[in-house]
Design a protein around this motif. Structure first.
Motif, PDB file in Angstrom:
ATOM      1  N   ALA A 109       1.229  -1.187   0.015  1.00 44.97           N
ATOM      2  CA  ALA A 109      -0.395   0.055   0.238  1.00 44.97           C
ATOM      3  C   ALA A 109       0.836   0.593   0.121  1.00 44.97           C
ATOM      4  N   SER A 111       0.980   5.861  -0.420  1.00 49.78           N
ATOM      5  CA  SER A 111      -0.123   6.855  -0.320  1.00 49.78           C
ATOM      6  C   SER A 111      -0.439   7.278  -1.943  1.00 49.78           C
ATOM      7  N   ALA A 146      -5.223   3.231   3.173  1.00 47.43           N
ATOM      8  CA  ALA A 146      -4.379   1.827   4.298  1.00 47.43           C
ATOM      9  C   ALA A 146      -4.539   0.788   5.255  1.00 47.43           C
ATOM     10  N   PHE A 158       2.653  -1.636   4.339  1.00 55.16           N
ATOM     11  CA  PHE A 158       2.465  -0.409   4.554  1.00 55.16           C
ATOM     12  C   PHE A 158       3.687   0.177   5.186  1.00 55.16           C
TER      13      PHE A 158
END
Length: 283
Positions: A109, A111, A146, A158
């Motif tokens: 994951a 951003s 996330a 993440f």
């Protein structure tokens, strides 16, 4: 009064800016410094600098170096945090993955593309001897995104600043399997070239004010309690973080920039290197 727009992540590193703004330190030298919180992080701030939505960004070093080399008309004027950023590598609490090696060839994951969470996934994979070409990404925008992605299984792990994610670990939402510190100073201050050209003295004054604030920041009475309350952290975690964190009042050196670019180039995050003059402007 000169109005200058500045952007940064809503994290404990940036509390010195809020302290200086609330104390009226910028207004005292004729500057109306307008702060914008950017929970999406570095990729979003790079875009804001390109689009003129912000004049200054307090931004992850690796992300802005990559974006300036890629054509962002901005310059790094100073290192803001000298110490490395400690990235926690997190999975969902119920995840079947137990160790860092379990995460090879799983989905990360991030951003957004070009963000620190993506670039550090490459740094970590390289450190672990994984094939970086096998990295797969799921864009989640924010830490809340996330949480959703890891909980639903649309992503497997993440990477985010360890202390900011610790409340989620404490609550049993995430489990931290490892840490990955940046091999360079973590935050720098970047300014759009147009603003640097038009208002060099104003930018120099802003740096002067924030440098006085960061030099004395750890001595502010009860700063650990203030940070713990504001960022929903345990006081002992904040005390650990304060010990590990060193703010800077110095420009980025050519030696450090070369080290960063060489590593990013070796990881194929950069396809070419920029010159010191193209990337850095010391005031």
């Amino acid at each position: 009064m000169k109005t200058i727009k500045i952007a940064g992540v809503p994290e404990h590193f940036n509390l010195p800016w809020h302290v200086a703004i609330e104390n009226g330190d910028f207004k005292a030298v004729g500057i109306d410094l307008q702060w914008t919180e950017v929970p999406e992080g570095t990729g979003k701030m790079c875009q804001m600098l390109r689009d003129g939505e912000t004049d200054i960004a307090v931004i992850l070093t690796e992300g802005i170096v990559k974006d300036i080399v890629g054509g962002n008309p901005s310059k790094i004027v100073q290192v803001y945090v000298e110490s490395p950023l400690i990235w926690g590598i997190h999975v969902a609490a119920h995840s079947k993955y137990k160790t860092l090696s379990d995460l090879e060839n799983t989905k990360v994951a991030i951003s957004r593309y070009g963000s620190g969470s993506q670039l550090m996934a490459y740094v970590n994979a390289n450190k672990e001897g994984w094939n970086t070409e096998n990295l797969q990404f799921e864009v989640v925008n924010t830490i809340d995104g996330a949480v959703t992605a890891l909980t639903n299984g649309t992503a497997d792990y993440f990477m985010w600043e360890r202390f900011m994610t610790k409340p989620l670990v404490d609550k049993g939402v995430f489990r931290r399997v490892a840490d990955c510190p940046t091999p360079w100073p973590c935050f720098v201050i970047a300014v759009r070239e147009e603003v640097l050209h038009k208002h060099p003295n104003t930018i120099a004054q802003i740096l002067e004010v924030i440098n006085i604030t960061t030099q004395n920041f750890k001595e502010i009475p009860n700063i650990d309690s203030t940070l713990a309350t504001k960022f929903h952290q345990k006081k002992e975690d904040i005390q650990d973080w304060l010990q590990l964190t060193e703010w800077s009042q110095k420009p980025l050196s050519e030696e450090v920039l070369n080290k960063i670019q060489n590593q990013l180039f070796a990881l194929k995050i950069l396809d070419k290197k920029g010159t010191f003059v193209e990337i850095v402007k010391a005031l």
